[in-house]
Design an enzyme around this catalytic site. Sequence first.
Site, mmCIF file in Angstrom:
data_model
loop_
_atom_site.group_PDB
_atom_site.id
_atom_site.type_symbol
_atom_site.label_atom_id
_atom_site.label_comp_id
_atom_site.label_asym_id
_atom_site.label_seq_id
_atom_site.Cartn_x
_atom_site.Cartn_y
_atom_site.Cartn_z
ATOM 1 N N THR A 10 3.665 -2.980 -0.416
ATOM 2 C CA THR A 10 2.968 -3.851 -1.361
ATOM 3 C C THR A 10 3.953 -4.365 -2.395
ATOM 4 O O THR A 10 4.993 -3.744 -2.633
ATOM 5 C CB THR A 10 1.832 -3.103 -2.089
ATOM 6 N N ASN A 12 2.305 -5.260 -5.262
ATOM 7 C CA ASN A 12 1.328 -5.195 -6.345
ATOM 8 C C ASN A 12 1.592 -3.928 -7.182
ATOM 9 O O ASN A 12 1.383 -2.812 -6.703
ATOM 10 C CB ASN A 12 -0.081 -5.168 -5.719
ATOM 11 N N PRO A 13 2.065 -4.093 -8.432
ATOM 12 C CA PRO A 13 2.423 -2.926 -9.252
ATOM 13 C C PRO A 13 1.231 -2.022 -9.560
ATOM 14 O O PRO A 13 1.402 -0.808 -9.732
ATOM 15 C CB PRO A 13 2.987 -3.541 -10.542
ATOM 16 N N ASP A 72 -5.316 -2.269 2.694
ATOM 17 C CA ASP A 72 -5.952 -3.574 2.638
ATOM 18 C C ASP A 72 -7.333 -3.350 2.063
ATOM 19 O O ASP A 72 -8.035 -2.411 2.445
ATOM 20 C CB ASP A 72 -6.044 -4.233 4.011
ATOM 21 N N SER A 73 -7.678 -4.183 1.127
ATOM 22 C CA SER A 73 -8.930 -3.947 0.445
ATOM 23 C C SER A 73 -9.608 -5.256 0.108
ATOM 24 O O SER A 73 -9.000 -6.327 0.216
ATOM 25 C CB SER A 73 -8.674 -3.135 -0.825
ATOM 26 N N PHE A 151 -7.181 -5.594 -12.313
ATOM 27 C CA PHE A 151 -6.738 -6.848 -11.705
ATOM 28 C C PHE A 151 -7.878 -7.395 -10.836
ATOM 29 O O PHE A 151 -8.928 -6.772 -10.705
ATOM 30 C CB PHE A 151 -5.468 -6.634 -10.860
ATOM 31 N N ASP A 154 -11.902 -6.849 -10.897
ATOM 32 C CA ASP A 154 -12.298 -5.757 -11.802
ATOM 33 C C ASP A 154 -13.215 -6.199 -12.947
ATOM 34 O O ASP A 154 -14.184 -5.503 -13.254
ATOM 35 C CB ASP A 154 -11.056 -5.063 -12.386
ATOM 36 N N LYS A 172 -10.505 4.954 -13.150
ATOM 37 C CA LYS A 172 -10.752 4.133 -11.963
ATOM 38 C C LYS A 172 -10.288 4.870 -10.698
ATOM 39 O O LYS A 172 -10.997 4.910 -9.700
ATOM 40 C CB LYS A 172 -10.049 2.775 -12.102
#
Length: 200
Positions: A10, A12-13, A72-73, A151, A154, A172
């Site tokens: 990924t 994505n941090p 994957d979401s 992000f 959310d 979360k």
Amino acid sequence: MKISEIVMATNNPNKLREAQEIFAPLGITVISQKEAGAIVEPEENGRTFAENALIKAHAVYDLLKCPVLADDSGLCVDALRGAPGVHSARYAPKGQECRKLLHAMQNVPEEQRTAKFVTVVAFLDVDGREILCEGVCPGAIGFAESGTNGFGYDPIFLYQGKSFAEFSSEEKNAVSHRGEALQKLYKILKERNLSYHADK
Ligand code: IMP
């Protein structure tokens, strides 16, 4: 073989941080594909979350041949017959996804605004053997954005009365779809690392 480092497929941090926090207690370091030198961005053209997670994991594994994790979401909204689902990332330009979804839901009453976040995590061990774990987080779509954390969707995803963007990352992780899928994987890898010690 005992696993001490995993490359996460990924850029994505937020996803990276969630995985780092979950695997730290196992002594497993999670690094990004960029840190590992794998510069790939495969086309996510699978029909399911599992297919896409495997596409991402294999793209990095093929370059590095080391343990790889990919997820994957997406958000599945009941009133939109499961959309945006696997297309969540491409549903709208980045930063505009909430506004577009709120618009699509403007005439949907509160009781029909149910939705769920789904994640499938794909793990490939050093020999390329696959493990798939799924996590689901049920909730609802709010009527306006609220909160500044997180992000994607959310700010409009309500979980027990609060939007995910109003949760801290620890809160979360404890209830999220990705948290659940990663916790399932955590349990499997913990067993593996324990049995590795037992074999020694
Ligand atoms: P992917 O899993 O990186 O392909 O992205 C799926 C898309 O679903 C993301 O770009 C986000 O828009 C959305 N998404 C996935 N997980 C979350 C989450 O935990 N919060 C908010 N949006 C999410």
